[in-house]
Design a protein around this motif. Structure first.
Motif, PDB file in Angstrom:
ATOM      1  N   ALA A  39      14.875  -8.431 -30.626  1.00 13.75           N
ATOM      2  CA  ALA A  39      13.062  -7.880 -30.293  1.00 13.75           C
ATOM      3  C   ALA A  39      11.963  -7.892 -31.461  1.00 13.75           C
ATOM      4  O   ALA A  39      11.204  -7.904 -31.239  1.00 13.75           O
ATOM      5  N   TRP A  40      13.313  -6.785 -31.568  1.00 16.59           N
ATOM      6  CA  TRP A  40      12.812  -7.268 -33.512  1.00 16.59           C
ATOM      7  C   TRP A  40      12.252  -8.388 -34.358  1.00 16.59           C
ATOM      8  O   TRP A  40      11.030  -7.682 -35.019  1.00 16.59           O
ATOM      9  N   VAL A  41      13.069  -9.012 -34.094  1.00 15.83           N
ATOM     10  CA  VAL A  41      12.316 -10.820 -34.863  1.00 15.83           C
ATOM     11  C   VAL A  41      10.851 -10.785 -34.324  1.00 15.83           C
ATOM     12  O   VAL A  41       9.534 -11.229 -35.269  1.00 15.83           O
ATOM     13  N   LEU A  78       7.861   0.642 -19.548  1.00 12.24           N
ATOM     14  CA  LEU A  78       8.936   0.555 -17.997  1.00 12.24           C
ATOM     15  C   LEU A  78       7.482  -0.643 -16.765  1.00 12.24           C
ATOM     16  O   LEU A  78       8.179  -1.406 -16.465  1.00 12.24           O
ATOM     17  N   VAL A  79       6.447  -0.523 -17.214  1.00 10.65           N
ATOM     18  CA  VAL A  79       5.536  -1.080 -16.538  1.00 10.65           C
ATOM     19  C   VAL A  79       5.555  -2.499 -17.465  1.00 10.65           C
ATOM     20  O   VAL A  79       5.566  -3.532 -16.045  1.00 10.65           O
ATOM     21  N   GLN A  80       5.411  -2.556 -18.309  1.00 11.33           N
ATOM     22  CA  GLN A  80       5.621  -3.709 -18.931  1.00 11.33           C
ATOM     23  C   GLN A  80       6.640  -5.222 -18.379  1.00 11.33           C
ATOM     24  O   GLN A  80       6.982  -5.682 -18.464  1.00 11.33           O
ATOM     25  N   LEU A  81       7.801  -4.091 -18.475  1.00  8.90           N
ATOM     26  CA  LEU A  81       9.281  -4.613 -17.858  1.00  8.90           C
ATOM     27  C   LEU A  81       9.288  -5.097 -16.646  1.00  8.90           C
ATOM     28  O   LEU A  81       9.441  -6.660 -16.830  1.00  8.90           O
ATOM     29  N   PHE A  82       8.438  -4.400 -15.727  1.00  9.81           N
ATOM     30  CA  PHE A  82       8.579  -4.991 -14.723  1.00  9.81           C
ATOM     31  C   PHE A  82       7.962  -5.747 -14.151  1.00  9.81           C
ATOM     32  O   PHE A  82       7.925  -7.273 -13.485  1.00  9.81           O
ATOM     33  N   VAL A  83       6.515  -5.995 -14.761  1.00 13.03           N
ATOM     34  CA  VAL A  83       5.923  -7.270 -15.163  1.00 13.03           C
ATOM     35  C   VAL A  83       6.298  -8.589 -15.666  1.00 13.03           C
ATOM     36  O   VAL A  83       5.699  -9.946 -14.899  1.00 13.03           O
ATOM     37  N   PHE A 110      18.045  -9.695 -20.087  1.00  8.85           N
ATOM     38  CA  PHE A 110      17.928 -10.468 -21.685  1.00  8.85           C
ATOM     39  C   PHE A 110      17.109 -10.870 -21.555  1.00  8.85           C
ATOM     40  O   PHE A 110      15.742 -10.211 -23.035  1.00  8.85           O
ATOM     41  N   LEU A 111      15.851 -11.858 -21.528  1.00  7.39           N
ATOM     42  CA  LEU A 111      14.664 -13.229 -21.931  1.00  7.39           C
ATOM     43  C   LEU A 111      13.573 -11.653 -21.662  1.00  7.39           C
ATOM     44  O   LEU A 111      12.696 -12.164 -22.634  1.00  7.39           O
ATOM     45  N   ALA A 112      13.588 -11.063 -20.065  1.00  7.58           N
ATOM     46  CA  ALA A 112      12.554 -10.144 -19.954  1.00  7.58           C
ATOM     47  C   ALA A 112      12.254  -8.795 -20.677  1.00  7.58           C
ATOM     48  O   ALA A 112      11.451  -8.835 -20.721  1.00  7.58           O
ATOM     49  N   ALA A 113      13.416  -8.684 -21.492  1.00  9.62           N
ATOM     50  CA  ALA A 113      13.848  -7.448 -22.052  1.00  9.62           C
ATOM     51  C   ALA A 113      13.473  -7.505 -23.572  1.00  9.62           C
ATOM     52  O   ALA A 113      12.564  -6.981 -24.164  1.00  9.62           O
ATOM     53  N   LYS A 180      16.101   3.367 -29.139  1.00  9.56           N
ATOM     54  CA  LYS A 180      15.931   3.773 -28.597  1.00  9.56           C
ATOM     55  C   LYS A 180      15.708   3.474 -27.007  1.00  9.56           C
ATOM     56  O   LYS A 180      15.663   3.500 -25.866  1.00  9.56           O
ATOM     57  N   ASN A 181      14.584   2.243 -27.363  1.00  8.61           N
ATOM     58  CA  ASN A 181      13.555   2.131 -26.265  1.00  8.61           C
ATOM     59  C   ASN A 181      14.657   0.939 -25.513  1.00  8.61           C
ATOM     60  O   ASN A 181      14.300   0.706 -24.343  1.00  8.61           O
ATOM     61  N   SER A 182      15.427   0.299 -25.897  1.00  7.42           N
ATOM     62  CA  SER A 182      16.121  -0.613 -25.218  1.00  7.42           C
ATOM     63  C   SER A 182      16.201   0.238 -24.229  1.00  7.42           C
ATOM     64  O   SER A 182      17.696  -0.941 -23.140  1.00  7.42           O
ATOM     65  N   ALA A 183      16.657   0.985 -23.982  1.00 11.63           N
ATOM     66  CA  ALA A 183      17.853   1.493 -22.443  1.00 11.63           C
ATOM     67  C   ALA A 183      16.950   1.724 -21.496  1.00 11.63           C
ATOM     68  O   ALA A 183      17.417   1.608 -20.381  1.00 11.63           O
TER      69      ALA A 183
END
Length: 246
Positions: A39-41, A78-83, A110-113, A180-183
């Motif tokens: 995600a950082w890349v 969290l909303v973005q993740l569900f979207v 994994f891809l969505a996250a 931390k947000n990866s949780a």
């Protein structure tokens, strides 16, 4: 309160028998690091580009970058993740949506996250890059143009090398935040570090040991990142600028 401490629980074999509970945490740690670095890349590449466009003289490009920043910065993570996980596959062309749904569930998660974390963080990185560029003396840009550089060349060879040196400290904070947000990925089923801790509690009823161990692992990640980024900052600092000494 009486509590039966049992640190040896980590060496016990999990119900399936393929590893120990410590092995579970190790797998969770691997997923957390892999997810965060991937995600950082995305965050660094997209955020760096959007940060540059935010300072570009072209109003359409600047407006596009501003829309990106405001969208991903103002919608809760969290909303973005569900979207990304539940909604986007339904909005994609049928063949693309079906391809996503037919993927291995772990690959879907994994891809969505990764996309969610990467683009969410890219909005924050973009603002850091914009601030770094705008903190530079205006004469640097004018000097680059006066030397015959085009505007893209001036950004590449004059402005960005200095701006990125200046924003390394705030970028370090964003780098730590992405771990931390990866949780939040646990909410869509990805077996990262915090999810493994929850499973350990479910199977052993030893919550204190599980979450103390996870806390120490997160601290280990943060200390490692801080050490590496501070070394990088010292190696590339420029005298006279933020963190560059005299």
């Amino acid at each position: 309160m009486s509590y039966n401490w049992n640190w040896s629980v980590f060496l016990q074999t999990v119900p399936s028998g393929e590893t120990t509970y410590l092995g579970w945490l190790g797998v969770g740690l691997q997923w957390t690091v892999t997810l965060s670095l991937s995600a950082w890349v995305i965050a660094l590449l997209v955020g760096g580009l959007m940060g540059v466009l935010r300072t570009a003289p072209s109003k359409p490009l600047s407006f596009l970058a501003t829309c990106h920043v405001e969208l991903f910065r103002n919608v809760p993570l969290l909303v973005q993740l569900f979207v990304w996980y539940f909604v986007l596959p339904e909005l994609l062309p049928l063949s693309w949506g079906d391809a996503f749904k037919q993927m291995n569930p772990l690959s879907q998660q994994f891809l969505a996250a990764v996309l969610c974390l990467g683009l969410f963080t890219s909005a924050r990185v973009a603002e850091q890059v914009r601030a770094g560029i705008e903190s530079l003396p205006r004469g640097q840009k004018n000097a680059g143009l006066a030397m015959g550089f085009t505007l893209p060349q001036t950004y590449r060879y004059v402005i960005l090398p200095m701006a990125f040196r200046i924003v390394i400290p705030p970028l370090t904070s964003e780098f730590l935040n992405i771990f931390k947000n990866s949780a939040v990925a646990t909410t869509i089923g990805l077996i990262e570090l915090s999810r493994q801790a929850q499973q350990l509690v479910d199977y052993t009823a030893q919550p204190y040991e599980a979450f103390i161990a996870v806390t120490l692992l997160y601290m280990l990640i943060n200390v490692t990142v801080m050490f590496l980024m501070r070394r990088l900052e010292r190696n590339i600092q420029v005298p006279g600028f933020i963190g560059g000494g005299k």
